[in-house]
Write a protein that holds these residues in place. Sequence first.
Motif, PDB file in Angstrom:
ATOM      1  N   LEU A 385      59.843  33.376  36.257  1.00  0.00           N
ATOM      2  CA  LEU A 385      61.064  33.421  37.061  1.00  0.00           C
ATOM      3  C   LEU A 385      60.658  33.891  38.461  1.00  0.00           C
ATOM      4  N   PHE A 386      60.954  33.080  39.488  1.00  0.00           N
ATOM      5  CA  PHE A 386      60.576  33.419  40.857  1.00  0.00           C
ATOM      6  C   PHE A 386      61.776  33.916  41.650  1.00  0.00           C
ATOM      7  N   VAL A 387      61.546  34.929  42.448  1.00  0.00           N
ATOM      8  CA  VAL A 387      62.518  35.353  43.453  1.00  0.00           C
ATOM      9  C   VAL A 387      61.933  34.987  44.821  1.00  0.00           C
ATOM     10  N   PRO A 388      62.793  34.861  45.853  1.00  0.00           N
ATOM     11  CA  PRO A 388      62.329  34.337  47.144  1.00  0.00           C
ATOM     12  C   PRO A 388      61.334  35.240  47.855  1.00  0.00           C
ATOM     13  N   SER A 389      60.467  34.619  48.655  1.00  0.00           N
ATOM     14  CA  SER A 389      59.549  35.347  49.549  1.00  0.00           C
ATOM     15  C   SER A 389      59.958  34.994  50.980  1.00  0.00           C
ATOM     16  N   ARG A 390      60.250  35.991  51.777  1.00  0.00           N
ATOM     17  CA  ARG A 390      60.687  35.743  53.159  1.00  0.00           C
ATOM     18  C   ARG A 390      59.595  34.975  53.913  1.00  0.00           C
ATOM     19  N   GLY A 391      59.964  33.827  54.454  1.00  0.00           N
ATOM     20  CA  GLY A 391      58.990  33.029  55.211  1.00  0.00           C
ATOM     21  C   GLY A 391      57.878  32.481  54.329  1.00  0.00           C
ATOM     22  N   GLY A 392      58.023  32.625  53.017  1.00  0.00           N
ATOM     23  CA  GLY A 392      56.974  32.126  52.116  1.00  0.00           C
ATOM     24  C   GLY A 392      55.703  32.946  52.188  1.00  0.00           C
ATOM     25  N   VAL A 393      55.797  34.119  52.819  1.00  0.00           N
ATOM     26  CA  VAL A 393      54.608  34.931  53.075  1.00  0.00           C
ATOM     27  C   VAL A 393      54.217  35.775  51.858  1.00  0.00           C
ATOM     28  N   SER A 394      52.924  35.821  51.556  1.00  0.00           N
ATOM     29  CA  SER A 394      52.401  36.713  50.505  1.00  0.00           C
ATOM     30  C   SER A 394      50.927  37.012  50.810  1.00  0.00           C
ATOM     31  N   HIS A 395      50.393  38.003  50.073  1.00  0.00           N
ATOM     32  CA  HIS A 395      49.002  38.431  50.325  1.00  0.00           C
ATOM     33  C   HIS A 395      48.843  38.872  51.775  1.00  0.00           C
ATOM     34  N   ARG A 396      49.941  39.466  52.298  1.00  0.00           N
ATOM     35  CA  ARG A 396      49.972  40.043  53.654  1.00  0.00           C
ATOM     36  C   ARG A 396      50.936  41.214  53.639  1.00  0.00           C
ATOM     37  N   PRO A 397      50.706  42.229  54.504  1.00  0.00           N
ATOM     38  CA  PRO A 397      51.594  43.409  54.470  1.00  0.00           C
ATOM     39  C   PRO A 397      53.057  43.085  54.773  1.00  0.00           C
ATOM     40  N   ASP A 398      53.310  41.973  55.480  1.00  0.00           N
ATOM     41  CA  ASP A 398      54.718  41.629  55.800  1.00  0.00           C
ATOM     42  C   ASP A 398      55.373  40.791  54.704  1.00  0.00           C
ATOM     43  N   GLU A 399      54.751  40.725  53.529  1.00  0.00           N
ATOM     44  CA  GLU A 399      55.381  40.097  52.341  1.00  0.00           C
ATOM     45  C   GLU A 399      56.714  40.816  52.115  1.00  0.00           C
ATOM     46  N   TYR A 400      57.814  40.068  51.868  1.00  0.00           N
ATOM     47  CA  TYR A 400      59.107  40.746  51.711  1.00  0.00           C
ATOM     48  C   TYR A 400      60.061  39.957  50.830  1.00  0.00           C
ATOM     49  N   THR A 401      60.742  40.723  49.940  1.00  0.00           N
ATOM     50  CA  THR A 401      61.852  40.192  49.137  1.00  0.00           C
ATOM     51  C   THR A 401      62.921  41.273  49.196  1.00  0.00           C
ATOM     52  N   SER A 402      64.176  40.897  49.414  1.00  0.00           N
ATOM     53  CA  SER A 402      65.206  41.934  49.613  1.00  0.00           C
ATOM     54  C   SER A 402      65.538  42.627  48.283  1.00  0.00           C
ATOM     55  N   PRO A 403      66.059  43.860  48.338  1.00  0.00           N
ATOM     56  CA  PRO A 403      66.422  44.562  47.103  1.00  0.00           C
ATOM     57  C   PRO A 403      67.410  43.764  46.257  1.00  0.00           C
ATOM     58  N   GLU A 404      68.340  43.065  46.928  1.00  0.00           N
ATOM     59  CA  GLU A 404      69.323  42.262  46.180  1.00  0.00           C
ATOM     60  C   GLU A 404      68.625  41.109  45.457  1.00  0.00           C
TER      61      GLU A 404
END
Length: 422
Positions: A385-404
């Motif tokens: 089950l995937f939740v969104p990644s802001r800007g599709g970014v991962s493996h970087r410190p600015d990786e982000y998914t909102s608490p909601e």
Amino acid sequence: MSPAPALSLDAARLQAEIDELAAISEAPAPVVTRVLYSEKDLAARAWLAGRCRALGLELRTDAVGNTFAHWEGTEPGLPAVATGSHIDAIPNAGRYDGVVGVLGALEAFRALRASGFAPRRAIELVVFAAEEPTRFGLGCLGSRMLSGALSPEKAAALRDSGGVTLAQWREGLAAAGYSWAAAPLASAALPRGCYHAFVELHIEQGPILEKEGLDLAVVEKIAAPAAFRYRLTGEGGHAGAVLMPGRHDALLAGAEIALAAEKAAKESGSPDTVATTGVFQIGPNAINSIPASALLEIDLRDTDVAVRERTLRAIEAAAEEACKRRGVTFLEEPINLDPPALCDAGLRDDLLRLAREAGLKAVPLVSHAYHDTLFMALLCPVTMLFVPSRGGVSHRPDEYTSPEETARGAAVLAAALREWAS
Ligand code: HGY
Ligand code: MN
Ligand code: MN
């Protein structure tokens, strides 16, 4: 069947735990780095064990460091429903990769307990050791051992970048009081059918959910990862005295191989082919010395093994031609060549229905990142089950998914665990 009563998850508590775990890192915030068996990895495991105990879960750790937090069911003989992910993080990473699937599961457990749910089948949280390849160069070490995909002999001989083997690491850990490290590696393998089903909650690590305005994705297929290294040996020499025609420069041969990998992936005919030269070291690495040696580690993936193999052949042919032309010798070493994993259609449909019942927009998706679910597929039916990644970014410190967004994923996970464990 009328939808089961809604479960109440605490998004703020989940986010607070994600932030607390992120602070246990080998690098200062906002960077998260937590490499297998490092002091921070061990500290993070201890922190997590405390969270699991607070929930009354029974804990065990296997010979390679996979941790199991068990919620006993009313029919203990039945294979458990399992969920989980990883808490190790590559250098310069973010705080959501893997962690969302571990802490999201704990929050799902809390909501289920608060609702008075008593599972018929046990529910087990699995925290896999070394999903990331950083320590020993091989991804999914813990789930490979657990699923029997990697022999204890081959595992024990794995070496880290300092030449220290897994066996030596385990000796040190056992001596430091981590008794699980003294158990034989062979004891980590679980039998097929040991679980009823496995589901991993994870960040998408891609742009689709955000771009399409979707809440969740249910993974149908996990791309087939492969990795290999090239050890190149040239002649080296004085940067001033050796004129251009007489050179056998290992770095330049390596550069041609890295570019050939990019070209082969772009020309594979499949949009899913990706090739990355993520490691490129040279020696002696001195400005006035022609590189005499080079080490490349290349990560190559596609959802179709045949396309991946064809692309690998093209890279090998280009490497052979470049090294021959430059008078550089090379040694190619496979690291891993894994098949893709097909997720279970029934579990997929359950998750899509549960998301719909929760009023969420969910779609089936292919995962280009690999996950421990790839190896759990050898043991039981699996899904992700995937939740969104802001800007599709991962493996970087600015990786982000909102608490909601994280809490929505954990809520559907909770509903799925309740259904599958009933
Ligand atoms: O590289 C991967 O796909 C995973 O994030 N380790
Ligand atoms: Mn990762
Ligand atoms: Mn991951």
